[in-house]
Design an enzyme around this catalytic site. Structure first.
Site, PDB file in Angstrom:
ATOM      1  N   THR A  63     -12.338  -7.583 -31.831  1.00 47.65           N
ATOM      2  CA  THR A  63     -12.012  -6.312 -32.494  1.00 47.65           C
ATOM      3  C   THR A  63     -11.066  -5.434 -31.686  1.00 47.65           C
ATOM      4  O   THR A  63     -10.668  -4.366 -32.151  1.00 47.65           O
ATOM      5  CB  THR A  63     -13.302  -5.506 -32.759  1.00 47.65           C
ATOM      6  OG1 THR A  63     -13.981  -5.341 -31.502  1.00 47.65           O
ATOM      7  CG2 THR A  63     -14.220  -6.184 -33.751  1.00 47.65           C
ATOM      8  N   VAL A  65     -23.545  -9.804 -28.535  1.00 47.36           N
ATOM      9  CA  VAL A  65     -23.757 -10.998 -27.697  1.00 47.36           C
ATOM     10  C   VAL A  65     -25.017 -10.886 -26.838  1.00 47.36           C
ATOM     11  O   VAL A  65     -25.531 -11.901 -26.354  1.00 47.36           O
ATOM     12  CB  VAL A  65     -22.533 -11.316 -26.787  1.00 47.36           C
ATOM     13  CG1 VAL A  65     -21.300 -11.658 -27.603  1.00 47.36           C
ATOM     14  CG2 VAL A  65     -22.241 -10.186 -25.801  1.00 47.36           C
ATOM     15  N   ASN A 115     -14.803 -13.961 -24.652  1.00 44.54           N
ATOM     16  CA  ASN A 115     -14.004 -12.822 -24.197  1.00 44.54           C
ATOM     17  C   ASN A 115     -14.790 -11.511 -24.229  1.00 44.54           C
ATOM     18  O   ASN A 115     -14.518 -10.611 -23.444  1.00 44.54           O
ATOM     19  CB  ASN A 115     -12.748 -12.736 -25.094  1.00 44.54           C
ATOM     20  CG  ASN A 115     -12.078 -11.390 -25.014  1.00 44.54           C
ATOM     21  OD1 ASN A 115     -11.423 -11.064 -24.028  1.00 44.54           O
ATOM     22  ND2 ASN A 115     -12.273 -10.573 -26.060  1.00 44.54           N
ATOM     23  N   TYR A 168     -20.411  -4.801 -12.053  1.00 43.58           N
ATOM     24  CA  TYR A 168     -19.371  -5.413 -12.905  1.00 43.58           C
ATOM     25  C   TYR A 168     -18.796  -6.632 -12.172  1.00 43.58           C
ATOM     26  O   TYR A 168     -18.650  -7.706 -12.757  1.00 43.58           O
ATOM     27  CB  TYR A 168     -18.256  -4.410 -13.249  1.00 43.58           C
ATOM     28  CG  TYR A 168     -17.161  -5.046 -14.080  1.00 43.58           C
ATOM     29  CD1 TYR A 168     -17.423  -5.510 -15.370  1.00 43.58           C
ATOM     30  CD2 TYR A 168     -15.881  -5.236 -13.567  1.00 43.58           C
ATOM     31  CE1 TYR A 168     -16.430  -6.138 -16.125  1.00 43.58           C
ATOM     32  CE2 TYR A 168     -14.879  -5.849 -14.321  1.00 43.58           C
ATOM     33  CZ  TYR A 168     -15.167  -6.299 -15.601  1.00 43.58           C
ATOM     34  OH  TYR A 168     -14.203  -6.923 -16.351  1.00 43.58           O
ATOM     35  N   LYS A 201     -18.939 -10.720 -13.288  1.00 41.45           N
ATOM     36  CA  LYS A 201     -17.791 -11.625 -13.451  1.00 41.45           C
ATOM     37  C   LYS A 201     -17.847 -12.771 -12.432  1.00 41.45           C
ATOM     38  O   LYS A 201     -17.353 -13.868 -12.708  1.00 41.45           O
ATOM     39  CB  LYS A 201     -16.481 -10.838 -13.349  1.00 41.45           C
ATOM     40  CG  LYS A 201     -16.243  -9.913 -14.557  1.00 41.45           C
ATOM     41  CD  LYS A 201     -16.115 -10.700 -15.862  1.00 41.45           C
ATOM     42  CE  LYS A 201     -15.754  -9.829 -17.056  1.00 41.45           C
ATOM     43  NZ  LYS A 201     -15.604 -10.579 -18.307  1.00 41.45           N
ATOM     44  N   PRO A 255      -7.934 -11.905 -15.360  1.00 42.30           N
ATOM     45  CA  PRO A 255      -6.880 -10.877 -15.377  1.00 42.30           C
ATOM     46  C   PRO A 255      -7.139  -9.757 -14.375  1.00 42.30           C
ATOM     47  O   PRO A 255      -8.280  -9.454 -14.030  1.00 42.30           O
ATOM     48  CB  PRO A 255      -6.958 -10.314 -16.804  1.00 42.30           C
ATOM     49  CG  PRO A 255      -7.868 -11.226 -17.570  1.00 42.30           C
ATOM     50  CD  PRO A 255      -8.780 -11.835 -16.564  1.00 42.30           C
ATOM     51  N   VAL A 301      -5.450  -4.718 -17.337  1.00 46.29           N
ATOM     52  CA  VAL A 301      -4.883  -4.904 -18.677  1.00 46.29           C
ATOM     53  C   VAL A 301      -5.137  -3.618 -19.457  1.00 46.29           C
ATOM     54  O   VAL A 301      -6.292  -3.148 -19.531  1.00 46.29           O
ATOM     55  CB  VAL A 301      -5.540  -6.084 -19.433  1.00 46.29           C
ATOM     56  CG1 VAL A 301      -4.744  -6.414 -20.693  1.00 46.29           C
ATOM     57  CG2 VAL A 301      -5.698  -7.307 -18.550  1.00 46.29           C
ATOM     58  N   PHE A 350     -10.724  -1.124 -22.492  1.00 43.69           N
ATOM     59  CA  PHE A 350     -11.658  -1.418 -21.395  1.00 43.69           C
ATOM     60  C   PHE A 350     -12.055  -0.164 -20.597  1.00 43.69           C
ATOM     61  O   PHE A 350     -13.245   0.094 -20.393  1.00 43.69           O
ATOM     62  CB  PHE A 350     -11.001  -2.460 -20.467  1.00 43.69           C
ATOM     63  CG  PHE A 350     -11.786  -2.817 -19.250  1.00 43.69           C
ATOM     64  CD1 PHE A 350     -12.754  -3.806 -19.279  1.00 43.69           C
ATOM     65  CD2 PHE A 350     -11.554  -2.164 -18.037  1.00 43.69           C
ATOM     66  CE1 PHE A 350     -13.474  -4.142 -18.139  1.00 43.69           C
ATOM     67  CE2 PHE A 350     -12.268  -2.493 -16.897  1.00 43.69           C
ATOM     68  CZ  PHE A 350     -13.226  -3.480 -16.942  1.00 43.69           C
TER      69      PHE A 350
HETATM   70  P1  NDP Z   1     -11.817  -3.984 -24.939  1.00 43.77           P
HETATM   71  O1  NDP Z   1     -12.805  -2.914 -24.666  1.00 43.77           O
HETATM   72  O2  NDP Z   1     -10.521  -3.620 -25.559  1.00 43.77           O
HETATM   73  O3  NDP Z   1     -12.479  -5.153 -25.805  1.00 43.77           O
HETATM   74  C1  NDP Z   1     -13.803  -5.582 -25.557  1.00 43.77           C
HETATM   75  C2  NDP Z   1     -14.248  -6.449 -26.732  1.00 43.77           C
HETATM   76  O4  NDP Z   1     -15.548  -6.980 -26.433  1.00 43.77           O
HETATM   77  C3  NDP Z   1     -14.347  -5.677 -28.023  1.00 43.77           C
HETATM   78  O5  NDP Z   1     -13.824  -6.473 -29.060  1.00 43.77           O
HETATM   79  C4  NDP Z   1     -15.833  -5.474 -28.214  1.00 43.77           C
HETATM   80  O6  NDP Z   1     -16.129  -5.520 -29.603  1.00 43.77           O
HETATM   81  C5  NDP Z   1     -16.411  -6.716 -27.526  1.00 43.77           C
HETATM   82  N1  NDP Z   1     -17.773  -6.503 -27.011  1.00 43.77           N
HETATM   83  C6  NDP Z   1     -18.123  -5.741 -25.951  1.00 43.77           C
HETATM   84  N2  NDP Z   1     -19.456  -5.763 -25.803  1.00 43.77           N
HETATM   85  C7  NDP Z   1     -19.946  -6.565 -26.792  1.00 43.77           C
HETATM   86  C8  NDP Z   1     -21.252  -6.970 -27.176  1.00 43.77           C
HETATM   87  N3  NDP Z   1     -22.330  -6.562 -26.491  1.00 43.77           N
HETATM   88  N4  NDP Z   1     -21.404  -7.788 -28.234  1.00 43.77           N
HETATM   89  C9  NDP Z   1     -20.309  -8.200 -28.919  1.00 43.77           C
HETATM   90  N5  NDP Z   1     -19.051  -7.860 -28.611  1.00 43.77           N
HETATM   91  C10 NDP Z   1     -18.868  -7.041 -27.567  1.00 43.77           C
HETATM   92  O7  NDP Z   1     -11.552  -4.680 -23.503  1.00 43.77           O
HETATM   93  P2  NDP Z   1     -10.667  -5.958 -23.073  1.00 43.77           P
HETATM   94  O8  NDP Z   1      -9.972  -6.571 -24.207  1.00 43.77           O
HETATM   95  O9  NDP Z   1      -9.887  -5.535 -21.892  1.00 43.77           O
HETATM   96  O10 NDP Z   1     -11.839  -6.911 -22.548  1.00 43.77           O
HETATM   97  C11 NDP Z   1     -12.000  -8.249 -22.935  1.00 43.77           C
HETATM   98  C12 NDP Z   1     -12.524  -9.031 -21.749  1.00 43.77           C
HETATM   99  O11 NDP Z   1     -11.555  -9.009 -20.706  1.00 43.77           O
HETATM  100  C13 NDP Z   1     -13.816  -8.497 -21.144  1.00 43.77           C
HETATM  101  O12 NDP Z   1     -14.658  -9.578 -20.840  1.00 43.77           O
HETATM  102  C14 NDP Z   1     -13.344  -7.804 -19.875  1.00 43.77           C
HETATM  103  O13 NDP Z   1     -14.343  -7.768 -18.894  1.00 43.77           O
HETATM  104  C15 NDP Z   1     -12.194  -8.706 -19.486  1.00 43.77           C
HETATM  105  N6  NDP Z   1     -11.218  -8.153 -18.573  1.00 43.77           N
HETATM  106  C16 NDP Z   1     -10.531  -7.002 -18.896  1.00 43.77           C
HETATM  107  C17 NDP Z   1      -9.599  -6.488 -18.026  1.00 43.77           C
HETATM  108  C18 NDP Z   1      -8.875  -5.214 -18.275  1.00 43.77           C
HETATM  109  O14 NDP Z   1      -8.305  -4.644 -17.311  1.00 43.77           O
HETATM  110  N7  NDP Z   1      -8.803  -4.710 -19.499  1.00 43.77           N
HETATM  111  C19 NDP Z   1      -9.268  -7.197 -16.790  1.00 43.77           C
HETATM  112  C20 NDP Z   1     -10.056  -8.384 -16.536  1.00 43.77           C
HETATM  113  C21 NDP Z   1     -10.965  -8.832 -17.421  1.00 43.77           C
HETATM  114  P3  NDP Z   1     -17.157  -4.577 -30.394  1.00 43.77           P
HETATM  115  O15 NDP Z   1     -17.233  -3.275 -29.652  1.00 43.77           O
HETATM  116  O16 NDP Z   1     -16.589  -4.475 -31.780  1.00 43.77           O
HETATM  117  O17 NDP Z   1     -18.426  -5.349 -30.359  1.00 43.77           O
HETATM  118  C1  8X3 Z   2     -11.059  -5.572 -15.273  1.00 44.50           C
HETATM  119  C2  8X3 Z   2     -10.163  -5.375 -14.099  1.00 44.50           C
HETATM  120  O1  8X3 Z   2     -10.018  -4.190 -11.845  1.00 44.50           O
HETATM  121  O2  8X3 Z   2     -10.653  -2.861 -13.778  1.00 44.50           O
HETATM  122  O3  8X3 Z   2     -11.925  -6.633 -15.081  1.00 44.50           O
HETATM  123  O4  8X3 Z   2     -12.199  -4.449 -12.812  1.00 44.50           O
HETATM  124  S1  8X3 Z   2     -10.811  -4.168 -13.082  1.00 44.50           S
END
Ligand code: NDP
Ligand code: 8X3
Length: 249
Positions: free
Chosen positions: A11, A57, A83, A149, A153, A179, A182, A186
């Site tokens: 989403t 999840v 993800n 956190y 990971k 990553p 990003v 987040f």
């Molecule tokens: P967003 O917050 O934009 O997206 C997170 C997604 O995860 C949403 O679609 C949300 O959907 C879903 N989600 C979160 N918790 C739940 C849950 N309990 N059950 C079901 N769905 C869930 O963040 P990102 O796209 O950045 O994050 C995606 C992944 O990338 C994560 O695992 C994050 O840790 C990882 N990541 C992100 C980084 C960054 O800097 N942004 C860097 C490194 C890793 P909904 O709320 O609709 O359920």
């Molecule tokens: C997301 C990257 O550095 O914000 O996993 O933890 S950081």
């Protein structure tokens, strides 16, 4: 592209960008998340066949019920993208909130385990499949106030490696993308809706965009079947590691 791809956390951010990428290639998509209106909108907008699943999840029963409900035509899952996940809070261990810790361990670690276990039978029966987990630079290096956190990971990284070992005899590919910063929702989630604080994370540098990670995931998926991209760490050029950033004054 003749593949069925299940994406958790579709989403927003990385999951949504990956859905858009593979939809353009004609993959069949199973898009998961908790915000149904966003799932509905994606289903309407994406130029491919989409099935949506709404579950948290962290809720074991809901995960298995949702996966069980998949129509037969969507059960031949070729790629599982684990993800969904987030950080909650940025505090040292003395100040940190136990509920935030539970949310991260339950979502980022146990959630991935539940979804993987629910989907595995579709892959083991066919001796075919590809699991890609979205880790983080935070799972490779611990940074101040990142404690749980980072632990979540790091655990996901160990789980990924274990999966690769256990599924090796079946020819099921397993890899992780890690990553750095990003620019997605987040940090808004981490800072509980404090938009200004969230924006400041990505200010004075050129952060990665969700599409950059979608492209990396596509590279992993498109590798020939005899090639497993086990790990890829992707950083913005303005980021050297978990803590060293080239912020312009
Ligand atoms: P967003 O917050 O934009 O997206 C997170 C997604 O995860 C949403 O679609 C949300 O959907 C879903 N989600 C979160 N918790 C739940 C849950 N309990 N059950 C079901 N769905 C869930 O963040 P990102 O796209 O950045 O994050 C995606 C992944 O990338 C994560 O695992 C994050 O840790 C990882 N990541 C992100 C980084 C960054 O800097 N942004 C860097 C490194 C890793 P909904 O709320 O609709 O359920
Ligand atoms: C997301 C990257 O550095 O914000 O996993 O933890 S950081």
């Amino acid at each position: 592209m003749n593949k069925t791809i299940l994406i958790t956390g579709a989403t927003s951010g990385i999951g949504k960008a990956t859905a858009i990428h593979f939809a353009a290639l004609g993959a069949r998509l199973i898009l998961c998340g908790r915000r149904q209106e966003r799932l509905d909108q994606l289903k309407e907008e994406l130029p491919t066949v989409v099935h949506t699943l709404n579950f948290d999840v962290r809720d074991k029963a809901s995960v298995f019920k949702a996966i069980d409900s998949l129509p037969e035509s969507f059960k031949n899952i070729d790629v599982l993208l684990n993800n969904a996940g987030n950080a909650h809070g940025l505090h040292d261990v003395i100040e940190a909130n136990l509920d935030d810790w539970d949310t991260m361990i339950d979502g980022n670690v146990k959630g991935v385990m539940y979804v993987t276990k629910a989907i595995l039978p579709f892959m083991t029966e066919r001796k075919s499949g590809h699991i890609i987990n979205v880790g983080s630079i935070a799972g490779l290096e611990v940074y101040p106030k990142g404690n749980v956190y980072c632990a979540s990971k790091a655990a996901l990284n160990a789980f990924t490696q274990g999966l690769r070992i256990d599924l090796n005899p079946l020819g099921i590919r397993v890899g992780a993308v890690h990553p750095g910063l990003v620019e997605t929702e987040f940090s808004e989630v981490r800072f509980k809706g404090d938009i200004n604080r969230a924006k400041s994370v990505y200010s004075q540098l050129e952060a990665l965009q969700a599409e950059d990670i979608a492209n990396t995931i596509a590279f992993m998926v498109h590798a020939p079947k005899h090639v497993t991209i086990a790990d890829i760490t992707v950083l913005p050029t303005d980021q050297a590691n978990a803590t060293v950033l080239n912020k312009k004054k």
